[in-house]
Motif scaffolding. Sequence first.
Motif, mmCIF file in Angstrom:
data_model
loop_
_atom_site.group_PDB
_atom_site.id
_atom_site.type_symbol
_atom_site.label_atom_id
_atom_site.label_comp_id
_atom_site.label_asym_id
_atom_site.label_seq_id
_atom_site.Cartn_x
_atom_site.Cartn_y
_atom_site.Cartn_z
ATOM 1 N N LEU A 1 20.319 -17.557 29.199
ATOM 2 C CA LEU A 1 20.029 -18.966 28.904
ATOM 3 C C LEU A 1 19.308 -19.124 27.561
ATOM 4 N N LEU A 2 18.388 -18.210 27.266
ATOM 5 C CA LEU A 2 17.695 -18.280 25.980
ATOM 6 C C LEU A 2 18.688 -18.114 24.834
ATOM 7 N N ASN A 3 19.649 -17.207 25.011
ATOM 8 C CA ASN A 3 20.669 -17.033 23.969
ATOM 9 C C ASN A 3 21.520 -18.285 23.820
ATOM 10 N N LEU A 4 21.880 -18.899 24.954
ATOM 11 C CA LEU A 4 22.694 -20.118 24.895
ATOM 12 C C LEU A 4 21.922 -21.265 24.237
ATOM 13 N N ALA A 5 20.626 -21.359 24.617
ATOM 14 C CA ALA A 5 19.807 -22.422 24.008
ATOM 15 C C ALA A 5 19.663 -22.182 22.496
ATOM 16 N N GLY A 6 19.474 -20.928 22.127
ATOM 17 C CA GLY A 6 19.387 -20.619 20.702
ATOM 18 C C GLY A 6 20.686 -20.940 19.988
ATOM 19 N N MET A 7 21.842 -20.677 20.663
ATOM 20 C CA MET A 7 23.127 -20.983 20.062
ATOM 21 C C MET A 7 23.265 -22.490 19.853
ATOM 22 N N ALA A 8 22.840 -23.284 20.833
ATOM 23 C CA ALA A 8 22.925 -24.745 20.696
ATOM 24 C C ALA A 8 22.026 -25.236 19.568
ATOM 25 N N ARG A 9 20.805 -24.650 19.526
ATOM 26 C CA ARG A 9 19.883 -25.075 18.475
ATOM 27 C C ARG A 9 20.452 -24.722 17.090
ATOM 28 N N SER A 10 21.065 -23.544 16.990
ATOM 29 C CA SER A 10 21.637 -23.144 15.686
ATOM 30 C C SER A 10 22.783 -24.065 15.288
ATOM 31 N N ALA A 11 23.593 -24.477 16.295
ATOM 32 C CA ALA A 11 24.720 -25.352 15.985
ATOM 33 C C ALA A 11 24.254 -26.727 15.511
ATOM 34 N N LEU A 12 23.102 -27.203 16.034
ATOM 35 C CA LEU A 12 22.625 -28.544 15.681
ATOM 36 C C LEU A 12 21.660 -28.553 14.497
ATOM 37 N N THR A 13 21.240 -27.377 14.086
ATOM 38 C CA THR A 13 20.221 -27.322 13.030
ATOM 39 C C THR A 13 20.666 -28.016 11.736
ATOM 40 N N PRO A 14 21.896 -27.813 11.235
ATOM 41 C CA PRO A 14 22.280 -28.511 9.990
ATOM 42 C C PRO A 14 22.159 -30.036 10.107
#
Length: 459
Positions: free
Chosen positions: A53-66
């Motif tokens: 879940l932490l990896n998935l949350a990090g993936m979502a955060r990375s996708a929305l960061t820009p």
Amino acid sequence: MRPRSTFLLLAILPLLLTLSLIAVAMFQQQQDLSRRERQVIEQATMAAKEAELLNLAGMARSALTPLYESRRDDPETIAEALRLLARLDYGIDGYFFVFDTGGRNLQHPRQPELQGQDLWNLRDTQGVPVIRELIARAHEGGGFVRYLWEKPSTRKLAPKLAYAISMPRWNMVIGTGVYLDDIQVTLARLDAQVDENIAKTMWWIAGIAVLGVVLIAGSGLALNLSDARVADGKLRNLARQVVKSQEDERAHLSRELHDSTSQTLVSIKLLLESAASQLGRERTPAALHRAVQRLGDALHEVRRISHRLRPAELDTLGLPAALDDLAEEFNQHGRVRVALQLWGDAQALPDEVNTVLFRVVQESLTNIEKHARATRVNVRLIFHASGLRLRIVDDGVGFDVPTIRADPRRGIGMRNMRERVESIGGSFSIESRPGRTAVLADLPTEAIQRLRAPQQAAA
């Protein structure tokens, strides 16, 4: 309770108690081991789920960061962010959901009917306020929440572990989760395997207990049989000694009657006859003649009693001659006609065999004369390769053998005959019906040889 039974009981009870304690201890140990394994597996699996879940949350955060760092908060930017999250689906049961901080659903890819609804007060079946807990963990910088939610692939409630993060400037909470029912299936499978192992262990212990009891009981049975054989041998020897003592006493009494009492009576009779001769026929009182006659009768009775106690032919001429004399005696004074037959090659028999078989014939003829109302008796002595058989058959009224055998007040003579024959290693049986009664005594060659050995050693 007999000492042997007490010994066996004291041997079996500690064995069963020990195995029971071992079984209880093994059961407790396996239960504790199962609980520890369950905890380890559950903790490891949960740790893996949380890491996922932490990896998935990090993936979502990375996708929305820009987008998020562009400082744009207009509806088009937020809509673009929601589209990005929707494209991040990972399987039918893996998706991202979005709420605003007030609990209104902004996006749920698997349950679009929830979009736009205020779910602030939503609780699962266990009473967990799902949305409030997710928002609270997100405001804390991210956190995990466990609750029950409908699983898309099965359309059934299942335990779920979710992780939520917050996008404060967009007033948005983003979460994703994994379902934990596979953990429950794995743990249930583990519990079933543990139960199966425990059951197998208990069956093994029960089998060992049964085997131990069987071995102990078998050993006890073997000991009891051995003791029974020894006791039976001692009983046979005692019976033989009793019979021998009786016969020795009979022989002694017979000799005393023949050698002492009989000779005294003969002397008295001779003296009385001499006195009568000296007085002459005319002068001899009638009482003296009657006394001489009564004395002769008494002498005959003493000789008959002496012969019945122990016939001299039995010791000098053997069993066939003694039986022939016995048959002749019954034919002379009884109503029964006795016929003696000898089959096979007659051989010298041990004294105990002669005595026992003679007494069997004597007892049988006496019983036939008293009770059978028979007219003919056939006594057959058969010598054959396997041993010796005595067969006594009469044509009397017969009797009920089981009834006589069961009545302790009757059948004493029949029991005595059986005990005598069995004491020398033979077998005895009686078959009776109206018109025919057969008494059978069988003696194997081995028993005859065993009885002959001491006699030959003494000679």
